[in-house]
Design a protein around this motif. Structure first.
Motif, PDB file in Angstrom:
ATOM      1  N   ALA A  73      93.201  95.789  20.615  1.00 10.81           N
ATOM      2  CA  ALA A  73      91.966  95.483  21.345  1.00 10.81           C
ATOM      3  C   ALA A  73      90.759  95.593  20.423  1.00 10.81           C
ATOM      4  O   ALA A  73      89.839  94.769  20.502  1.00 10.81           O
ATOM      5  CB  ALA A  73      91.821  96.432  22.536  1.00 10.81           C
ATOM      6  N   HIS A  74      90.762  96.598  19.558  1.00  9.24           N
ATOM      7  CA  HIS A  74      89.661  96.789  18.601  1.00  9.24           C
ATOM      8  C   HIS A  74      89.460  95.520  17.767  1.00  9.24           C
ATOM      9  O   HIS A  74      88.327  95.031  17.618  1.00  9.24           O
ATOM     10  CB  HIS A  74      90.013  97.998  17.729  1.00  9.24           C
ATOM     11  N   TYR A  75      90.546  94.952  17.253  1.00 10.51           N
ATOM     12  CA  TYR A  75      90.433  93.747  16.431  1.00 10.51           C
ATOM     13  C   TYR A  75      90.134  92.501  17.274  1.00 10.51           C
ATOM     14  O   TYR A  75      89.359  91.634  16.854  1.00 10.51           O
ATOM     15  CB  TYR A  75      91.670  93.570  15.548  1.00 10.51           C
ATOM     16  N   LEU A  76      90.692  92.417  18.477  1.00  9.74           N
ATOM     17  CA  LEU A  76      90.372  91.277  19.349  1.00  9.74           C
ATOM     18  C   LEU A  76      88.900  91.288  19.753  1.00  9.74           C
ATOM     19  O   LEU A  76      88.263  90.232  19.801  1.00  9.74           O
ATOM     20  CB  LEU A  76      91.256  91.298  20.604  1.00  9.74           C
ATOM     21  N   ILE A  77      88.371  92.471  20.021  1.00 12.80           N
ATOM     22  CA  ILE A  77      86.951  92.582  20.347  1.00 12.80           C
ATOM     23  C   ILE A  77      86.109  92.178  19.138  1.00 12.80           C
ATOM     24  O   ILE A  77      85.107  91.470  19.277  1.00 12.80           O
ATOM     25  CB  ILE A  77      86.612  94.007  20.835  1.00 12.80           C
ATOM     26  N   GLY A  78      86.530  92.593  17.940  1.00 11.61           N
ATOM     27  CA  GLY A  78      85.824  92.185  16.727  1.00 11.61           C
ATOM     28  C   GLY A  78      85.796  90.677  16.566  1.00 11.61           C
ATOM     29  O   GLY A  78      84.760  90.091  16.208  1.00 11.61           O
ATOM     30  N   VAL A  79      86.910  90.024  16.870  1.00 10.80           N
ATOM     31  CA  VAL A  79      86.978  88.558  16.778  1.00 10.80           C
ATOM     32  C   VAL A  79      86.079  87.931  17.845  1.00 10.80           C
ATOM     33  O   VAL A  79      85.336  86.978  17.567  1.00 10.80           O
ATOM     34  CB  VAL A  79      88.442  88.066  16.902  1.00 10.80           C
ATOM     35  N   ALA A  80      86.118  88.471  19.062  1.00  4.63           N
ATOM     36  CA  ALA A  80      85.268  87.937  20.135  1.00  4.63           C
ATOM     37  C   ALA A  80      83.785  88.101  19.786  1.00  4.63           C
ATOM     38  O   ALA A  80      82.982  87.182  19.997  1.00  4.63           O
ATOM     39  CB  ALA A  80      85.586  88.639  21.458  1.00  4.63           C
ATOM     40  N   LEU A  81      83.423  89.245  19.246  1.00 10.31           N
ATOM     41  CA  LEU A  81      82.029  89.464  18.848  1.00 10.31           C
ATOM     42  C   LEU A  81      81.628  88.533  17.708  1.00 10.31           C
ATOM     43  O   LEU A  81      80.491  88.048  17.669  1.00 10.31           O
ATOM     44  CB  LEU A  81      81.803  90.922  18.465  1.00 10.31           C
ATOM     45  N   ALA A  82      82.542  88.270  16.799  1.00 12.68           N
ATOM     46  CA  ALA A  82      82.251  87.321  15.715  1.00 12.68           C
ATOM     47  C   ALA A  82      82.006  85.926  16.287  1.00 12.68           C
ATOM     48  O   ALA A  82      81.134  85.203  15.786  1.00 12.68           O
ATOM     49  CB  ALA A  82      83.398  87.296  14.706  1.00 12.68           C
ATOM     50  N   ALA A  83      82.740  85.557  17.324  1.00 16.46           N
ATOM     51  CA  ALA A  83      82.524  84.253  17.966  1.00 16.46           C
ATOM     52  C   ALA A  83      81.126  84.186  18.572  1.00 16.46           C
ATOM     53  O   ALA A  83      80.419  83.178  18.421  1.00 16.46           O
ATOM     54  CB  ALA A  83      83.580  84.002  19.042  1.00 16.46           C
ATOM     55  N   VAL A  84      80.713  85.268  19.237  1.00 14.16           N
ATOM     56  CA  VAL A  84      79.371  85.305  19.814  1.00 14.16           C
ATOM     57  C   VAL A  84      78.326  85.230  18.701  1.00 14.16           C
ATOM     58  O   VAL A  84      77.361  84.462  18.798  1.00 14.16           O
ATOM     59  CB  VAL A  84      79.180  86.576  20.682  1.00 14.16           C
ATOM     60  N   PHE A  85      78.539  86.021  17.660  1.00 16.85           N
ATOM     61  CA  PHE A  85      77.582  86.010  16.544  1.00 16.85           C
ATOM     62  C   PHE A  85      77.457  84.624  15.940  1.00 16.85           C
ATOM     63  O   PHE A  85      76.345  84.122  15.728  1.00 16.85           O
ATOM     64  CB  PHE A  85      77.989  87.017  15.462  1.00 16.85           C
ATOM     65  N   LEU A  86      78.581  83.998  15.650  1.00 15.03           N
ATOM     66  CA  LEU A  86      78.546  82.684  15.012  1.00 15.03           C
ATOM     67  C   LEU A  86      77.929  81.640  15.943  1.00 15.03           C
ATOM     68  O   LEU A  86      77.204  80.752  15.482  1.00 15.03           O
ATOM     69  CB  LEU A  86      79.952  82.264  14.580  1.00 15.03           C
ATOM     70  N   ALA A  87      78.172  81.760  17.237  1.00 10.01           N
ATOM     71  CA  ALA A  87      77.551  80.841  18.196  1.00 10.01           C
ATOM     72  C   ALA A  87      76.032  81.033  18.217  1.00 10.01           C
ATOM     73  O   ALA A  87      75.280  80.052  18.296  1.00 10.01           O
ATOM     74  CB  ALA A  87      78.142  81.059  19.594  1.00 10.01           C
ATOM     75  N   LEU A  88      75.586  82.279  18.133  1.00 12.54           N
ATOM     76  CA  LEU A  88      74.146  82.561  18.138  1.00 12.54           C
ATOM     77  C   LEU A  88      73.484  82.201  16.807  1.00 12.54           C
ATOM     78  O   LEU A  88      72.390  81.632  16.785  1.00 12.54           O
ATOM     79  CB  LEU A  88      73.894  84.043  18.447  1.00 12.54           C
ATOM     80  N   ALA A  89      74.139  82.573  15.711  1.00  2.00           N
ATOM     81  CA  ALA A  89      73.559  82.349  14.381  1.00  2.00           C
ATOM     82  C   ALA A  89      73.689  80.901  13.931  1.00  2.00           C
ATOM     83  O   ALA A  89      72.915  80.435  13.100  1.00  2.00           O
ATOM     84  CB  ALA A  89      74.212  83.273  13.352  1.00  2.00           C
ATOM     85  N   GLY A  90      74.674  80.206  14.457  1.00  2.00           N
ATOM     86  CA  GLY A  90      74.945  78.833  14.051  1.00  2.00           C
ATOM     87  C   GLY A  90      75.989  78.802  12.949  1.00  2.00           C
ATOM     88  O   GLY A  90      75.998  79.672  12.072  1.00  2.00           O
ATOM     89  N   ALA A  91      76.839  77.814  13.010  1.00  7.57           N
ATOM     90  CA  ALA A  91      77.924  77.696  12.027  1.00  7.57           C
ATOM     91  C   ALA A  91      77.389  77.565  10.609  1.00  7.57           C
ATOM     92  O   ALA A  91      78.057  77.929   9.648  1.00  7.57           O
ATOM     93  CB  ALA A  91      78.830  76.521  12.377  1.00  7.57           C
ATOM     94  N   ASP A  92      76.167  77.045  10.465  1.00 10.17           N
ATOM     95  CA  ASP A  92      75.596  76.887   9.123  1.00 10.17           C
ATOM     96  C   ASP A  92      75.249  78.236   8.484  1.00 10.17           C
ATOM     97  O   ASP A  92      75.009  78.302   7.285  1.00 10.17           O
ATOM     98  CB  ASP A  92      74.382  75.967   9.151  1.00 10.17           C
ATOM     99  N   TRP A  93      75.235  79.339   9.283  1.00  9.08           N
ATOM    100  CA  TRP A  93      74.994  80.664   8.718  1.00  9.08           C
ATOM    101  C   TRP A  93      76.013  80.966   7.625  1.00  9.08           C
ATOM    102  O   TRP A  93      75.694  81.599   6.628  1.00  9.08           O
ATOM    103  CB  TRP A  93      75.056  81.730   9.817  1.00  9.08           C
TER     104      TRP A  93
END
Length: 168
Positions: A73-93
């Motif tokens: 769960a710790h790693y799945l949450i990390g992946v989910a948070l990375a998806a949110v971050f990348l969606a907010l920051a933009g793929a060009d980040w």
């Protein structure tokens, strides 16, 4: 879409691993205790039985495979948070990873343990029921800052690999 998923997996796993390495170093160098992910697994295991809040989780009945469940769960949450971050920051980040958005996001994610995990484990909102709430809060904040730093470090590493292969 496949590229986004690969980037999310790379960032999430990398940032979470970075967070874990920092926690390991803190434990080895300074004796700082870190979260026992088996207790996260125990909490998750009891959620399916309708139990959200424990008083405290250590006194709740163990769940089969709780350590693996918690770490997964710790790693799945990390992946989910990375998806949110990348969606907010933009793929060009990823083509120019900068530290401030990653650190700010890491700091913002501390709301998850403060408002969800800590109350569920029996520690209260923002660890208010622990013997040293401010110490617990600081540890959570540092852990989530290290996740944000891990996003940046992993983004830099990914960028360098892609540049080395001529893909950027």
């Amino acid at each position: 879409m496949t590229g986004f998923l690969i980037n999310v997996l790379m960032l999430g796993i990398g940032a979470t691993a970075f967070m874990d390495i920092i926690a390991l170093l803190q434990r080895r160098l300074f004796g700082t205790p870190s979260l026992n992910y088996a207790m996260v697994g125990r909490w998750l295991g009891h959620l399916s039985r309708g139990v959200f809040i424990h008083r405290p989780i250590g006194k709740s009945r163990p769940v089969r495979g709780e350590a693996a469940l918690g770490w997964g769960a710790h790693y799945l949450i990390g992946v989910a948070l990375a998806a949110v971050f990348l969606a907010l920051a933009g793929a060009d980040w990823l083509s120019r990873p900068t530290i401030m958005p990653a650190l700010a996001f890491g700091v913002a994610t501390v709301l998850i343990p403060f408002l969800v995990l800590q109350p569920g484990l029996g520690a209260g909102v923002a660890a208010r029921k622990t013997p040293e709430p401010n110490t617990a809060r600081l540890r959570s904040l540092l852990a989530h800052c290290s996740f944000g730093a891990g996003l940046w470090v992993t983004g830099l590493g990914g960028m360098l690999v892609l540049q080395g292969r001529g893909l950027l």
